[in-house]
Design an enzyme around this catalytic site. Sequence first.
Site, short mmCIF file in Angstrom:
data_model
loop_
_atom_site.label_atom_id
_atom_site.label_comp_id
_atom_site.label_asym_id
_atom_site.label_seq_id
_atom_site.Cartn_x
_atom_site.Cartn_y
_atom_site.Cartn_z
N ARG A 1 11.51 3.67 3.35
CA ARG A 1 11.07 2.70 4.36
C ARG A 1 12.28 1.83 4.68
NH1 ARG A 1 5.79 -1.03 4.41
NH2 ARG A 1 4.99 0.98 5.12
N ARG A 45 0.81 -1.22 0.00
CA ARG A 45 0.00 0.00 0.00
C ARG A 45 0.84 1.28 0.00
NH1 ARG A 45 -2.82 -3.94 1.96
NH2 ARG A 45 -0.90 -4.39 3.05
N THR A 46 1.81 1.35 0.89
CA THR A 46 2.51 2.63 1.06
C THR A 46 3.28 3.00 -0.21
OG1 THR A 46 2.67 2.17 3.41
CG2 THR A 46 4.10 3.90 2.56
N HIS A 54 5.44 6.07 11.53
CA HIS A 54 4.88 5.96 10.18
C HIS A 54 3.93 7.15 10.00
CE1 HIS A 54 3.59 4.32 6.48
NE2 HIS A 54 3.27 3.09 6.82
N LYS A 96 26.12 -4.51 -2.10
CA LYS A 96 27.59 -4.43 -2.16
C LYS A 96 28.14 -3.81 -0.90
CE LYS A 96 27.35 -3.63 -7.16
NZ LYS A 96 27.53 -2.59 -8.17
C1 NCD Z 1 2.04 -0.95 8.27
C2 NCD Z 1 3.54 -0.78 8.41
O1 NCD Z 1 4.28 -1.01 7.46
O2 NCD Z 1 3.94 -0.38 9.50
N1 NCD Z 1 1.61 -1.18 6.96
C3 NCD Z 1 1.26 -0.10 6.20
O3 NCD Z 1 2.09 0.73 5.86
N2 NCD Z 1 -0.03 0.04 5.86
C4 NCD Z 1 1.46 -1.92 9.22
C5 NCD Z 1 2.02 -3.31 9.29
O4 NCD Z 1 2.90 -3.69 8.52
O5 NCD Z 1 1.53 -4.04 10.14
#
Ligand code: NCD
Length: 324
Positions: free
Chosen positions: A119, A69-70, A147, A98
Amino acid sequence: MNGSYSYTPGETDVPISKGLVSIRNLSKKQIESLLDESDRMLSFCRRKDKLDNLGNKIMATLFYEPSTRTRLSFESAMQRLGGGVIGFSDPRSSSVMKGESLADTIRIVSSYSDVIVIRHPEHGAAVEALRNSTVPVINAGDGIGEHPTQTILDLFTIGKEKKKVSGLNIAIIGDLKNGRTTHSLSYALSLFGNSLTFISPKELAMPDDIVAGLKSEFGTDMQISDSINDAKDADVIYMTRMQKERFTGKEDAEAGMPYYNINAKFVSESRNNVIIMHPLPRLAELSPEIDSLPNSVYFKQASYGVPVRMAILDAVLNANASNA
Ligand code: NCD
């Protein structure tokens, strides 16, 4: 990778023209304006309009951890704003394999792009990126840290469903120790004056420093429990999964065994107009039988990722343009 990059609280205190590494970057007024702007972007998305706000900009997505999703909603958002997208979703395909440091990768990528969305499995990685970047950095999840963009979309969903984002009783359930979405969200919900009920196995409770910080900064009304029955009086239930990939020992693993579940019976015993949210992915904690109930808003919540991230990218990059 299960470590962290240390930073001082002051380092997250940056203007939006430098990005969004922590929810603390934003004032209440800025969050309200992002929510209004997200609503405007939602109407563009519904009309399938393509804007040209960021026509000359390139976004780099550096995803060192899995995401559906993100990453995809960020990429969709950037393209709907007319911008370009580069990046990787699997660090094994980059020079990380590397042995390149995060600092060096960021130095290079910031010369190829106008904004970096990162991320990473390590807490503090977004701040480390910011230190080494010449372009704004957006934190799309740093280990067990934060997040913040998920929080804006969570607040947007609450606002859409409840017509307000304050004065609500909100139960946050699951692995609150490792769940970064719950850390950023608890801060923002406190900023807006909500009551919080944290429900988790004791071993996976909301970290003490977060609870103490919310109490001293906002005087938040908080309950702490390990029983899901304490969510039955909530206006909003925010369910999360056990973050098994972040468990450090046997204790966490035992505590995180399938533990909480919301099914149709549970919903029927809860408040009539309760909404059930989840950042997704969901595992066994939400039974598929509740998916079609009007209370279940988690798929709608995920769909708001695009307009909300359009608003965030526009705010970050246009703030930058006006400061240039
Ligand atoms: C979340 C995350 O990555 O922290 N997912 C997301 O971005 N919607 C929640 C999760 O992974 O549980």
